[in-house]
Write an enzyme that holds these catalytic residues in place. Structure first.
Site, PDB file in Angstrom:
ATOM      1  N   GLU A  37       1.075  -1.201   0.236  1.00  0.00           N
ATOM      2  CA  GLU A  37       0.010   0.041  -0.187  1.00  0.00           C
ATOM      3  C   GLU A  37       0.821   1.152  -0.313  1.00  0.00           C
ATOM      4  OE1 GLU A  37      -2.176  -3.376   2.005  1.00  0.00           O
ATOM      5  OE2 GLU A  37      -0.310  -2.164   2.333  1.00  0.00           O
ATOM      6  N   GLU A 245       3.019 -13.316 -18.377  1.00  0.00           N
ATOM      7  CA  GLU A 245       3.231 -14.550 -18.445  1.00  0.00           C
ATOM      8  C   GLU A 245       4.844 -14.773 -18.352  1.00  0.00           C
ATOM      9  OE1 GLU A 245       1.484 -15.089 -22.854  1.00  0.00           O
ATOM     10  OE2 GLU A 245       0.392 -13.493 -22.098  1.00  0.00           O
ATOM     11  N   ASP A 282       2.164  -3.202  -7.631  1.00  0.00           N
ATOM     12  CA  ASP A 282       1.543  -2.064  -6.527  1.00  0.00           C
ATOM     13  C   ASP A 282       1.631  -1.322  -7.796  1.00  0.00           C
ATOM     14  OD1 ASP A 282       1.446  -4.018  -4.547  1.00  0.00           O
ATOM     15  OD2 ASP A 282       3.458  -2.894  -4.138  1.00  0.00           O
TER      16      ASP A 282
END
Length: 341
Positions: A37, A245, A282
């Site tokens: 966060e 991927e 994030d």
């Protein structure tokens, strides 16, 4: 400053050997700071938002160094509670080629893990805020911190904030069964759900067909069903899923999908040569929140979030230090990496 966004979680000291040295080779460790966060808050501050990060940190100088690392990029640290004895640590060994990256946690007993529900006045924290973000890492710390997350979600909902959550399952912190139970309760309050190609299966048992992450095989169509099932179960207004991927530790193909309850939007796919992948998810979350708050249409929103995250993979450390203009340039199709003069 722009619109106010509040994020809540743990910031840690990251210790990493130089370059691609293994732990057992290292004579020294570089020290930086980061955490799910906190990384999102830095992204949003860089984009011009009033980003506030909430946590609990020790009073001593290492705790202060973590605060300073956030202030450096304009994050509001005024609601960080001080107390407890230690800052959590994680050790990072960067992978290369077919050798994967490795993380070792030393975070037990950290200040945020010792926090109590009465440490945080959420109604004061959420004053004038428009958005609240947390991840599945934070309630995984222990039952008390999970209860703090629930308090925050209830207060945010009551205050009319949009709530986003990155499922972010960490098997070193809790079991899939407990994650499903705790996150199932928290997700009742969430508007925007963010997940990677494995999280929905790990936390809620919702798996995409014809996908083998270990082999780098991701079936885009299968994730339409995953997003739809998540939205139906919890009433999310948006579900965003990153699709990584892995060709090797150094080279990944990177794209994402956004579901808005009606339609599915897929981003373009980037072939990335990775400098540092920690914080990649994030940075996607930060880009998604930025695009939503700026009123982008769904296709532009997912393109912005993926481009922001693509750029993060080229940056050392946890934080995504890019501007909106840089993200828009890449999202607009300038993928050459040519020198900007």
């Amino acid at each position: 400053m722009g619109k106010k966004v509040v994020t809540f979680g743990e910031i840690m000291l990251r210790l990493a050997p130089e370059g691609y040295y293994r732990f057992v080779q290292a004579d020294s460790f570089g020290a930086t700071y980061g955490g799910g966060e906190a990384n999102v808050a830095v992204s949003l501050a860089n984009y011009g938002f009033d980003a506030s990060f909430v946590t609990k940190l020790p009073e001593h100088e290492i705790g202060q160094a973590a605060v300073n690392s956030l202030r450096k990029y304009g994050v509001d640290t005024s609601f960080i509670v001080r107390g407890g004895d230690r800052l959590g640590i994680y050790f990072l060994e960067k992978g290369a080629s077919q050798r994967p990256s490795k993380v070792i946690y030393d975070r037990a007993g950290s200040s945020i893990a010792m926090a109590g529900r009465d440490d945080f006045n959420w109604y004061e924290i959420f004053a004038d805020a428009e958005w609240f973000h947390f991840t599945g890492i934070t309630p995984a710390l222990n039952d008390e911190v999970a209860a703090i997350c629930l308090d925050a979600c209830k207060a945010a909902k009551k205050a009319g904030l949009i709530i986003s959550c990155d499922l972010n399952y960490r098997n070193k912190l809790w079991s899939k069964e407990k994650a499903g139970r705790v996150m199932g309760e928290l997700c009742k309050y969430v508007d925007v759900c963010i997940a990677n190609e494995e999280d929905a299966a790990d936390v809620f048992g919702i798996k995409a067909a014809d996908t083998d992450v270990a082999k780098g095989e991701v079936n885009r169509e299968g994730y339409k069903e995953v997003a739809r099932k998540l939205a139906e179960r919890f009433g999310f207004s948006k579900v965003a899923i990153t699709l990584r991927e892995s060709v090797s530790a150094n080279d990944n193909k990177w794209s994402a999908m956004l579901y808005d309850g009606e339609d599915y939007y897929f981003s373009k796919k980037y072939l990335m040569h990775i400098v540092d992948r920690v914080g990649g998810g994030d940075s996607f979350g930060g880009g998604l929140i930025c695009a939503c708050l700026n009123g982008y249409d769904p296709q532009s929103t997912i393109e912005f979030a993926v481009a922001a995250s693509c750029l993060k993979h080229s940056i050392e450390g946890d934080f995504n230090m890019v501007t909106i203009d840089e993200v828009l340039r890449l999202a607009g199709g300038d993928t050459s990496g040519r020198v900007q003069r």
